[in-house]
Design a protein around this motif. Structure first.
Motif, PDB file in Angstrom:
ATOM      1  N   UNK A 177      36.429  32.119  33.800  1.00 65.93           N
ATOM      2  CA  UNK A 177      37.888  32.409  33.594  1.00 65.93           C
ATOM      3  C   UNK A 177      38.201  33.250  34.699  1.00 65.93           C
ATOM      4  N   UNK A 178      39.583  32.875  35.354  1.00 62.88           N
ATOM      5  CA  UNK A 178      39.995  33.790  36.447  1.00 62.88           C
ATOM      6  C   UNK A 178      40.052  35.305  36.271  1.00 62.88           C
ATOM      7  N   UNK A 179      40.388  35.874  35.060  1.00 60.64           N
ATOM      8  CA  UNK A 179      40.624  37.105  34.855  1.00 60.64           C
ATOM      9  C   UNK A 179      39.286  37.895  35.250  1.00 60.64           C
ATOM     10  N   UNK A 181      37.151  36.976  37.614  1.00 63.46           N
ATOM     11  CA  UNK A 181      37.159  36.923  38.986  1.00 63.46           C
ATOM     12  C   UNK A 181      38.130  37.974  39.394  1.00 63.46           C
ATOM     13  N   UNK A 182      39.209  38.300  38.879  1.00 57.03           N
ATOM     14  CA  UNK A 182      40.236  39.027  39.291  1.00 57.03           C
ATOM     15  C   UNK A 182      39.754  40.436  39.222  1.00 57.03           C
ATOM     16  N   UNK A 183      39.384  40.821  38.140  1.00 58.70           N
ATOM     17  CA  UNK A 183      38.543  42.170  38.020  1.00 58.70           C
ATOM     18  C   UNK A 183      37.610  42.297  39.246  1.00 58.70           C
ATOM     19  N   UNK A 184      36.763  41.209  39.524  1.00 55.99           N
ATOM     20  CA  UNK A 184      35.725  41.613  40.521  1.00 55.99           C
ATOM     21  C   UNK A 184      36.537  41.941  41.895  1.00 55.99           C
ATOM     22  N   UNK A 185      37.573  40.775  42.020  1.00 54.42           N
ATOM     23  CA  UNK A 185      38.095  40.943  43.276  1.00 54.42           C
ATOM     24  C   UNK A 185      38.935  42.450  43.625  1.00 54.42           C
ATOM     25  N   UNK A 186      39.395  43.010  42.351  1.00 47.30           N
ATOM     26  CA  UNK A 186      39.893  44.299  42.471  1.00 47.30           C
ATOM     27  C   UNK A 186      39.057  45.320  42.773  1.00 47.30           C
ATOM     28  N   UNK A 187      37.847  45.142  42.846  1.00 46.30           N
ATOM     29  CA  UNK A 187      36.907  45.976  43.299  1.00 46.30           C
ATOM     30  C   UNK A 187      35.963  46.817  42.025  1.00 46.30           C
ATOM     31  N   UNK A 188      36.062  46.268  40.929  1.00 48.33           N
ATOM     32  CA  UNK A 188      35.132  46.805  39.849  1.00 48.33           C
ATOM     33  C   UNK A 188      33.833  46.392  40.087  1.00 48.33           C
ATOM     34  N   UNK A 189      33.020  47.216  39.352  1.00 47.87           N
ATOM     35  CA  UNK A 189      31.556  46.756  39.640  1.00 47.87           C
ATOM     36  C   UNK A 189      31.357  45.684  38.622  1.00 47.87           C
ATOM     37  N   UNK A 192      30.588  47.105  35.137  1.00 44.37           N
ATOM     38  CA  UNK A 192      31.654  47.539  34.340  1.00 44.37           C
ATOM     39  C   UNK A 192      32.409  46.322  33.960  1.00 44.37           C
ATOM     40  N   UNK A 196      32.376  46.285  30.016  1.00 47.09           N
ATOM     41  CA  UNK A 196      33.530  46.799  29.332  1.00 47.09           C
ATOM     42  C   UNK A 196      34.710  45.826  29.446  1.00 47.09           C
ATOM     43  N   UNK A 197      34.577  44.618  30.274  1.00 47.40           N
ATOM     44  CA  UNK A 197      35.785  43.778  30.204  1.00 47.40           C
ATOM     45  C   UNK A 197      35.265  42.437  29.338  1.00 47.40           C
TER      46      UNK A 197
ATOM     47  N   UNK B  88      33.202  47.862  48.067  1.00 46.47           N
ATOM     48  CA  UNK B  88      33.988  47.362  46.992  1.00 46.47           C
ATOM     49  C   UNK B  88      35.645  47.376  47.148  1.00 46.47           C
ATOM     50  N   UNK B  92      38.549  45.033  48.334  1.00 47.62           N
ATOM     51  CA  UNK B  92      39.666  44.992  47.399  1.00 47.62           C
ATOM     52  C   UNK B  92      41.142  45.102  48.194  1.00 47.62           C
ATOM     53  N   UNK B  96      43.987  40.596  48.294  1.00 45.89           N
ATOM     54  CA  UNK B  96      44.085  40.373  46.904  1.00 45.89           C
ATOM     55  C   UNK B  96      44.632  38.744  46.677  1.00 45.89           C
ATOM     56  N   UNK B  99      45.965  34.034  40.930  1.00 47.65           N
ATOM     57  CA  UNK B  99      45.447  32.534  40.437  1.00 47.65           C
ATOM     58  C   UNK B  99      46.340  31.863  40.193  1.00 47.65           C
ATOM     59  N   UNK B 104      45.194  32.248  32.035  1.00 50.48           N
ATOM     60  CA  UNK B 104      43.780  32.641  31.749  1.00 50.48           C
ATOM     61  C   UNK B 104      43.213  34.014  33.000  1.00 50.48           C
ATOM     62  N   UNK B 105      44.298  34.209  33.814  1.00 52.23           N
ATOM     63  CA  UNK B 105      44.160  34.955  34.723  1.00 52.23           C
ATOM     64  C   UNK B 105      44.199  36.598  34.530  1.00 52.23           C
ATOM     65  N   UNK B 122      40.972  52.782  39.456  1.00 52.63           N
ATOM     66  CA  UNK B 122      40.060  52.327  40.019  1.00 52.63           C
ATOM     67  C   UNK B 122      40.158  52.756  41.608  1.00 52.63           C
TER      68      UNK B 122
END
Lengths: 287, 285
Positions: A177-179, A181-189, A192, A196-197, B88, B92, B96, B99, B104-105, B122
């Motif tokens: 699910x893209x959410x 991917x969105x967390x990853x793109x935001x720079x979360x490890x 995490x 956590x998500x 990272x 970012x 950015x 989607x 689902x995003x 963050x």
């Protein structure tokens, strides 16, 4: 911030309440709560000491002195049932806790890393799957001796693949699910995002599976005690009670065996119904 | 190229290539893609399903590794692998994404406000009061208020969710924002609102937009120039107005003809589509 945290912890309970479910599920949930309360307050609830046997009053029927009669050795069945709920429920609880934590860790790791890590872990889980829990437990008893510790550890290992495989499947699905991917793109490890998500989003379904596992673990541990390999007398335990009442059954006085057997059946069925219904409803969750 | 040019060129992509292997067959998703984007610029990447647009978007945000080619953001090459927290966060801040699927995003368990709050924390905004203020500001920028901030995503409409996703992306303050079919799942009136919003954001912040879409009408509305992709290859790369009024490549003409309108003829379009075949890909660029 603390208000947000409270919102997160309060939500599952409110969700469960709002889900309601049928009358059967409510009855089962009520029974489970009742058994847990009984186990918690067992020493104060049991009218007599279940380890004290009065040989003169063996195998008496239900009455004012002994509500559910006594067994062959004159132990009060009602008291043994209440005190026995502690060991009978604590064993499966440990099994479920350990197997769930280990299963989540392995399943999440396999899903997140994917590739050959996933393949290798999958094959290893297949190997563990091949051994029936009871057999592993009996082997453990043979190696490490009778008592609770060896069977609980062995069954934790044997039950772990069920949770691990479920977690892996759910995590793979959720990961797409893209959410995420969105967390990853935001720079979360990765750690995490996974712990956590992603995990909280699949948590309820995993808990439902664990509650089903609880029932089976209880059944297996009771079987071990019945075989005389688990909890040892005089510690009261439902499986051990059935074991000790074999002679009573043969003498036509089966009550002291029937009572703990009914307790086992009721708790196992209740856990199955609650677990599966919650799981079913969560499977069709989210819009 | 002078230093000044570097500063104004937000995004530069050279010779980007990505192929997927299944067994022995190799499918080239993106081949020799090059373009650049200036501060405040908007580039549309147009093509049908399977033309390589989404692969391009995923390479820009680092979810796919290019087989060849380079992506420069503000003159700095994007590292193929990202290790460590600082790397990272830097990645970012470069690019950015919003989607396609607003359902689902967003994380269904967390309120819109908390999602943005998490992104801000963050990226080093430690003071909770400052974060709250900035969250409010970001949501106001996309036209969402206190009520939406406190709501879980499932309580919001598709358009509101997509605005929240845009606010989440902006919270990181990226140089470039990629929109992967970001309005395709919305109905037409909501599409218009979100497109207006994007134009406003572009004007106000100087952010560079890469707008990936199959919809030429949407691209015309937002972008200055458009790049037409067909089977991973660039067919045309020209200013949008020129491209639409005088499409050079047969594939572009076909895309234009495929937009439903009164004299629309689906049968002839599917026939022309078949005639175009794989041969057109060779003669492009």
């Amino acid at each position: 911030m603390s208000a947000q945290m409270a919102g997160v912890t309060r939500k599952p309970i409110a969700k469960l309440r709002s889900m309601g479910g049928g009358w059967l599920e409510k009855v089962c949930l009520g029974l489970l709560v009742l058994f847990v309360l009984v186990a918690l307050f067992a020493p104060w609830l049991s009218p007599q000491d279940p380890t004290y046997g009065e040989l003169g009053t063996g195998l008496v029927g239900p009455g004012a002195d002994h509500w559910l009669g006594t067994d062959q050795g004159g132990h009060d069945t009602f008291s043994a049932l209440i005190e026995g709920s502690r060991t009978s429920l604590a064993g499966p609880l440990l099994v479920v806790l350990v197997s769930t934590v280990a299963g989540i860790a392995i399943g999440l790791f396999a899903a997140w890393r994917g590739g050959w890590v996933d393949t290798v872990l999958g094959r290893l889980l297949d190997v563990v799957f091949a051994f029936p829990a009871l057999l592993v437990a009996i082997l453990a008893v043979a190696v490490f001796g009778k008592g609770m510790t060896a069977p609980v550890i062995a069954m934790s290992v044997a039950y772990m693949p069920y949770t691990a495989r479920l977690v892996r499947g759910l995590a793979m699905q959720e990961q797409a699910r893209p959410y995420i991917a969105a967390y990853r793109v935001q720079g979360h490890s990765a750690l995490y995002v996974a712990v956590r998500r992603l995990l909280p989003n699949i948590g309820p379904t995993v808990l439902a599976q664990s509650s089903v596992n609880f029932g089976y673990a209880l059944l297996d541990l009771a079987a071990l005690s019945f075989l005389g390999l688990g909890v040892q007398a005089p510690t009261p335990d439902w499986g051990a009670m059935i074991n000790q009442s074999q002679a009573a059954v043969l003498r036509g006085q089966p009550l002291s065996a029937v009572v703990p057997a009914v307790a086992v059946v009721v708790v196992v069925v209740a856990f199955n119904i609650v677990g599966e219904n919650v799981g079913d409803r969560l499977a069709g969750r989210k819009t | 190229m002078t230093v000044d040019d570097h500063a104004r060129t937000l995004l530069q992509v050279c010779g980007l290539r990505k192929a997927y292997r299944t067994g022995k067959t190799e499918v080239v998703a993106v081949d020799d893609l090059s373009f650049s984007l200036r501060a405040g610029g908007a580039l549309g990447i147009v093509g049908e399903s399977g033309s390589g647009k989404t692969t391009t978007a995923r390479m820009l945000i680092g979810l796919e590794r290019p087989d060849a080619g380079q992506i420069l953001v503000q003159g700095e090459p994007l590292a193929p692998t990202v290790r460590g927290r600082a790397a990272r966060l830097a990645r970012a801040k470069a690019v950015q994404i919003v989607f396609q699927d607003p359902y689902l995003s967003l994380d269904g368990r967390i309120t819109v406000g908390a999602t943005i709050d998490g992104a801000l924390r963050l990226h080093g905004l430690a003071d909770p009061a400052a974060r709250t203020a900035r969250t409010r500001e970001l949501l106001a920028q996309v036209g969402l208020g206190e009520r939406e901030a406190a709501a879980l995503p499932r309580k919001l409409s598709g358009g509101q969710r997509q605005r929240a996703a845009i606010a989440r992306a902006l919270a990181v303050e990226p140089a470039v924002l990629v929109l992967d079919e970001a309005v395709s799942a919305l109905d037409v009136s909501v599409q218009a609102q979100v497109l207006n919003l994007l134009s406003d954001i572009r004007r106000d912040t100087g952010i560079g937009l890469v707008f990936v879409s199959h919809d030429l009408a949407v691209v015309r509305y937002v972008c200055d120039e458009a790049l037409v992709l067909y089977r991973g290859r660039t067919m045309e790369h020209r200013p949008v107005a020129e491209l639409l009024s005088d499409p050079g490549h047969p594939y572009t003409q076909l895309l234009l003809a495929s937009v439903p309108r009164p004299d629309w003829d689906p049968d002839s379009i599917s026939r022309r589509r078949r005639e175009l075949g794989p041969a057109a890909a060779g003669g492009g660029a």
